[in-house]
Design a protein around this motif. Structure first.
Motif, PDB file in Angstrom:
ATOM      1  N   UNK B 107       0.812  -1.213   0.000  1.00  0.00           N
ATOM      2  CA  UNK B 107       0.000   0.000   0.000  1.00  0.00           C
ATOM      3  C   UNK B 107       0.845   1.263   0.000  1.00  0.00           C
ATOM      4  N   UNK B 108       2.143   1.146   0.311  1.00  0.00           N
ATOM      5  CA  UNK B 108       3.009   2.330   0.250  1.00  0.00           C
ATOM      6  C   UNK B 108       3.115   2.789  -1.207  1.00  0.00           C
ATOM      7  N   UNK B 109       3.033   4.090  -1.457  1.00  0.00           N
ATOM      8  CA  UNK B 109       3.083   4.588  -2.839  1.00  0.00           C
ATOM      9  C   UNK B 109       4.527   4.773  -3.313  1.00  0.00           C
ATOM     10  N   UNK B 110       4.704   5.055  -4.611  1.00  0.00           N
ATOM     11  CA  UNK B 110       6.037   5.430  -5.096  1.00  0.00           C
ATOM     12  C   UNK B 110       6.491   6.720  -4.429  1.00  0.00           C
ATOM     13  N   UNK B 111       7.787   6.976  -4.509  1.00  0.00           N
ATOM     14  CA  UNK B 111       8.337   8.196  -3.912  1.00  0.00           C
ATOM     15  C   UNK B 111       9.434   7.834  -2.949  1.00  0.00           C
ATOM     16  N   UNK B 112      10.171   8.851  -2.497  1.00  0.00           N
ATOM     17  CA  UNK B 112      11.235   8.606  -1.521  1.00  0.00           C
ATOM     18  C   UNK B 112      11.604   9.900  -0.809  1.00  0.00           C
ATOM     19  N   UNK B 113      12.273   9.742   0.323  1.00  0.00           N
ATOM     20  CA  UNK B 113      12.714  10.924   1.047  1.00  0.00           C
ATOM     21  C   UNK B 113      13.856  10.574   1.984  1.00  0.00           C
ATOM     22  N   UNK B 114      14.808  11.512   2.130  1.00  0.00           N
ATOM     23  CA  UNK B 114      15.958  11.228   2.992  1.00  0.00           C
ATOM     24  C   UNK B 114      15.882  12.022   4.295  1.00  0.00           C
ATOM     25  N   UNK B 115      16.839  11.726   5.173  1.00  0.00           N
ATOM     26  CA  UNK B 115      16.830  12.288   6.519  1.00  0.00           C
ATOM     27  C   UNK B 115      16.994  13.814   6.492  1.00  0.00           C
ATOM     28  N   UNK B 116      17.892  14.293   5.656  1.00  0.00           N
ATOM     29  CA  UNK B 116      18.157  15.739   5.612  1.00  0.00           C
ATOM     30  C   UNK B 116      16.930  16.518   5.150  1.00  0.00           C
ATOM     31  N   UNK B 117      16.276  16.006   4.103  1.00  0.00           N
ATOM     32  CA  UNK B 117      15.039  16.658   3.652  1.00  0.00           C
ATOM     33  C   UNK B 117      13.996  16.600   4.759  1.00  0.00           C
ATOM     34  N   UNK B 118      13.936  15.447   5.419  1.00  0.00           N
ATOM     35  CA  UNK B 118      12.962  15.278   6.492  1.00  0.00           C
ATOM     36  C   UNK B 118      13.169  16.277   7.614  1.00  0.00           C
ATOM     37  N   UNK B 181      -3.829  20.352   9.495  1.00  0.00           N
ATOM     38  CA  UNK B 181      -3.986  20.318   8.026  1.00  0.00           C
ATOM     39  C   UNK B 181      -3.547  18.973   7.462  1.00  0.00           C
ATOM     40  N   UNK B 182      -4.218  17.895   7.837  1.00  0.00           N
ATOM     41  CA  UNK B 182      -3.802  16.590   7.311  1.00  0.00           C
ATOM     42  C   UNK B 182      -4.010  16.512   5.801  1.00  0.00           C
ATOM     43  N   UNK B 183      -3.298  15.597   5.139  1.00  0.00           N
ATOM     44  CA  UNK B 183      -3.402  15.367   3.694  1.00  0.00           C
ATOM     45  C   UNK B 183      -2.879  16.542   2.883  1.00  0.00           C
ATOM     46  N   UNK B 184      -1.958  17.305   3.446  1.00  0.00           N
ATOM     47  CA  UNK B 184      -1.382  18.411   2.684  1.00  0.00           C
ATOM     48  C   UNK B 184       0.072  18.141   2.306  1.00  0.00           C
ATOM     49  N   UNK B 185       0.643  17.036   2.781  1.00  0.00           N
ATOM     50  CA  UNK B 185       2.042  16.730   2.471  1.00  0.00           C
ATOM     51  C   UNK B 185       2.119  15.782   1.276  1.00  0.00           C
ATOM     52  N   UNK B 186       3.181  15.939   0.477  1.00  0.00           N
ATOM     53  CA  UNK B 186       3.386  15.029  -0.654  1.00  0.00           C
ATOM     54  C   UNK B 186       3.904  13.691  -0.130  1.00  0.00           C
ATOM     55  N   UNK B 187       3.802  12.655  -0.969  1.00  0.00           N
ATOM     56  CA  UNK B 187       4.326  11.337  -0.577  1.00  0.00           C
ATOM     57  C   UNK B 187       5.815  11.443  -0.260  1.00  0.00           C
ATOM     58  N   UNK B 188       6.557  12.210  -1.059  1.00  0.00           N
ATOM     59  CA  UNK B 188       7.998  12.366  -0.816  1.00  0.00           C
ATOM     60  C   UNK B 188       8.264  13.019   0.540  1.00  0.00           C
ATOM     61  N   UNK B 189       7.490  14.045   0.867  1.00  0.00           N
ATOM     62  CA  UNK B 189       7.673  14.708   2.162  1.00  0.00           C
ATOM     63  C   UNK B 189       7.380  13.743   3.307  1.00  0.00           C
TER      64      UNK B 189
END
Lengths: 87, 275
Positions: B107-118, B181-189
């Protein structure tokens, strides 16, 4: 009305759906004396909602989630109501 | 600082007010005409496209969508049905089918994110409540630390001390955060935030990149302390109706009276009181 000594069967109100909150009612005339109000549910499998003491015997005092114990409300003679636990 | 607090209080109140009517609607929806109104809101074509849709409508649609599946084709006269609603479209269902499963991350979608961006996203979106390093501001939840406290009188349930699966951390942030404001972040974020929070808990290294493949492989520290077979019912009370206990033995062991458990002078809950 008496902290779990005697129980009466309440009336369920539609919609009665599995895994959903269901309204119930039980007519009660308050005589102005102190009372301990509780409600207890028995599900379609025969499972009886436990008291907080019965729940703690099984799960200890630190299980945090899934507290499905019977809730007690103390009604005082002056009409004030408090959330209490019975031993 | 005080203006920030004010702003936050306002946001929290709005959040509560938008969620609560939805819940109430959920309970009463099928015996009141309000259900129709709810359904109208829920079927708006913007539903699946507009991620910023208010919580109220989203909650309402859950109820209607689930119910709609079972009664969609029912006639008004059929016993046990209410005679309204339509079968949801595949697109509507897809809008709600957002869960990611814990053990395998299905169920996890495509996309990615790293620690620094996080770290950057966290500072902007999360730190106001959860603290810069997940330590929790005021009464808001800590996200890091707490290891070894689960048996204490006041256990600290955090991602590191308690949470069993990394994919459901992604799921939780994605469906519920930021609280106002839920559902406002992108999958990558959301992936980046997941990576950062795991890193705050020393569960993944600084160079970790969160995606649909890496998250299911993260071993959460408390995972094995969960009982994965539901032990309930674990109590066996009897369905006694009269003289069930000795009336003399009925004593109050604990009361909320005088404990001031619902603060009236501090905290966001104050604003819920009528002025």
């Amino acid at each position: 009305m008496d902290g779990g000594v005697n129980w009466q069967t309440a009336q369920l109100h539609e919609p009665i759906l599995s895994k959903a909150l269901t309204r119930f009612s039980l007519p009660w005339r308050w005589d102005g004396k102190p009372a301990l109000l509780e409600s207890r549910v028995i599900d379609e499998t025969g499972y009886v909602q436990p008291t907080i003491v019965q729940l703690r015997e099984k799960r200890g005092t630190n299980s945090v989630y899934h507290n499905n114990a019977i809730q007690t409300w103390q009604v005082k003679a002056d009409g004030s109501v408090f959330d209490v636990q019975l031993s | 600082m005080s203006s920030f607090r004010e702003m936050f209080r306002l946001r929290r109140v709005i959040h509560i007010r938008t969620v609560m009517p939805g819940l109430v609607t959920g309970i009463h929806a099928f015996s009141k005409s309000r259900a129709r109104q709810t359904w109208m809101a829920g079927t708006s074509p913007a539903m699946t496209r507009n991620k910023r849709l208010a919580s109220r409508s989203r909650l309402a649609l859950i109820v209607v969508a689930l119910f709609g599946l079972s009664i969609g084709t029912a006639s008004a006269a059929e016993p046990g049905h209410f005679g309204y609603g339509t079968v949801p479209t595949a697109e509507q269902i897809a809008g709600w089918d957002i869960d990611a499963r814990g053990e395998d991350g299905v169920g996890l979608p495509p996309g990615k994110g790293d620690v620094t961006t996080g770290e950057k996203v966290f500072a902007e979106q999360c730190a106001g409540c959860h603290g810069t390093f997940g330590e929790g501001e005021g009464r808001f939840p800590k996200l890091a630390g707490g290891q070894g406290t689960l048996k204490d009188d006041r256990p600290e349930l955090t991602v590191g001390s308690y949470w069993p699966f990394a994919p459901t951390l992604w799921d939780y942030i994605n469906r519920a955060m930021p609280m106002p404001t839920p559902h406002t972040l992108s999958a990558d974020d959301v992936y980046a935030l997941t990576a950062y929070i795991l890193n705050l808990n020393n569960i993944v290294p600084n160079e970790f990149v969160a995606d649909r493949d890496s998250l299911p492989k993260v071993r959460m520290p408390n995972r094995d302390n969960f009982i994965w077979t539901d032990p309930r019912p674990d109590t066996a009370a009897k369905p006694c109706m009269s003289a069930c206990v000795d009336p003399a033995a009925v004593t109050i062991s604990s009361t909320a009276e005088g404990k001031d458990l619902t603060p009236r002078t501090t905290g966001p809950l104050d604003d819920m009181q009528p002025k």
